[in-house]
Design an enzyme around this catalytic site. Structure first.
Site, mmCIF file in Angstrom:
data_model
loop_
_atom_site.group_PDB
_atom_site.id
_atom_site.type_symbol
_atom_site.label_atom_id
_atom_site.label_comp_id
_atom_site.label_asym_id
_atom_site.label_seq_id
_atom_site.Cartn_x
_atom_site.Cartn_y
_atom_site.Cartn_z
ATOM 1 N N GLU A 45 36.725 43.066 38.746
ATOM 2 C CA GLU A 45 36.575 44.373 39.373
ATOM 3 C C GLU A 45 36.671 45.450 38.303
ATOM 4 O O GLU A 45 37.785 45.900 37.971
ATOM 5 C CB GLU A 45 37.670 44.586 40.411
ATOM 6 N N HIS A 68 45.592 43.803 41.209
ATOM 7 C CA HIS A 68 44.547 44.809 41.455
ATOM 8 C C HIS A 68 44.775 46.003 40.529
ATOM 9 O O HIS A 68 45.913 46.364 40.226
ATOM 10 C CB HIS A 68 44.583 45.254 42.919
HETATM 11 C C1 PEP Z 1 38.564 47.436 45.339
HETATM 12 O O1 PEP Z 1 39.285 48.436 45.285
HETATM 13 O O2 PEP Z 1 38.994 46.323 45.030
HETATM 14 C C2 PEP Z 1 37.175 47.606 45.759
HETATM 15 C C3 PEP Z 1 36.352 46.613 45.567
HETATM 16 O O3 PEP Z 1 36.883 48.799 46.331
HETATM 17 P P1 PEP Z 1 35.459 49.369 46.794
HETATM 18 O O4 PEP Z 1 34.658 48.218 47.353
HETATM 19 O O5 PEP Z 1 35.792 50.376 47.826
HETATM 20 O O6 PEP Z 1 34.813 49.949 45.580
#
Ligand code: PEP
Length: 254
Positions: free
Chosen positions: A168, A96
């Site tokens: 992400e 992550h």
């Molecule tokens: C994350 O941190 O992996 C994430 C998807 O956070 P958020 O949905 O809060 O943006």
């Protein structure tokens, strides 16, 4: 063709102590997700064993937020993949962006952890993402290709069937993030699919679920999952409340 099902998961990050985690898991255990959706939750280590036990034999999978790559040893403060597996975890989140930014996670340690998780019969959920700067310089595709190629280096086509990837964008996640346009994500996922096929072959590379994460909510989740190249969503803030998570899961039913 979309690899079935639609994946919808949440990491609770550093939220929910054991009491709150158990309460949330019990509420989830009482819920029947719609057909074609695969929910998962990723609690903190302090509740991993309890949440695994509560959700065992339910359709909701449980994962860990991280692991070390060694099975045991002098690694103060770390949790080994053997321990995570013994707790009952079915998947492990790796790489992550918060771990890359704050805890020295690199593409190389991500690769070590991917192999460790696979060795213990769990599924690695490999998180990759471009920074705002990389996005602005137009090198998103190159950055992601590098991250994925190193993360999955040495994974056999057979083991590739256990891998999940979450795109992400760092600029999309968290309180200061802005959700990426669904069409943009679909294009990036098509690129990631091509990279996966190149490194693992048509069948193995073609079937790795590709999830999107970054400011997903119950209002925008379906805009992503209805697109061909997006096999699910990985959610933070908007899924920590169990009612919101349940609505989000229902919203993406095929
Ligand atoms: C994350 O941190 O992996 C994430 C998807 O956070 P958020 O949905 O809060 O943006």
């Amino acid at each position: 063709m979309r690899p079935v099902p639609v994946w919808v998961g949440t990491s609770w990050k550093m939220n929910k102590g054991p009491a709150a985690a158990i309460e949330t898991a019990r509420a989830l255990a009482a819920f029947t997700p719609p057909a074609g959706v695969q929910p998962f939750v990723i609690p903190p280590f302090t509740s991993l064993r309890d949440v695994c036990a509560i959700l065992h034999d339910t359709p909701v999978l449980t994962g860990a937020q991280n692991t070390h790559w060694e099975d045991a040893g002098a690694w103060t403060g770390e949790i080994s993949p053997a321990m995570v597996a013994e707790c009952g975890a079915e998947l492990v989140e790796i790489g992550h962006s918060e771990r890359r930014a704050h805890f020295g996670e690199t593409d190389w340690t991500v690769n070590l952890k991917v192999h460790a998780v696979l060795r213990h019969g769990m599924r690695p959920l490999v998180c990759i993402g471009d920074s705002a700067q990389e996005h602005d310089f137009g090198v998103t595709r190159e950055v992601l290709a590098r991250q994925i190629m190193i993360a999955l280096h040495g994974v056999s086509p057979r083991k590739m069937a256990q891998v999940l990837v979450a795109y992400e964008p760092v600029w999309a996640i968290g309180v200061n993030g802005r959700a990426a346009e669904a069409g943009f994500v679909a294009e990036i996922h098509a690129h990631l699919r091509a990279v996966l096929v190149r490194i693992a072959g048509e069948e193995a590379g073609g079937n790795v679920p590709l999830l999107y994460g970054g400011s997903v909510t119950r209002d925008n989740a379906r805009a992503y999952t209805r697109l061909d190249n997006i096999d699910g969503v990985f959610v933070g803030r908007a899924a920590w409340n169990v009612t919101d998570f349940v609505q989000l899961i229902r919203s993406v039913a095929p």
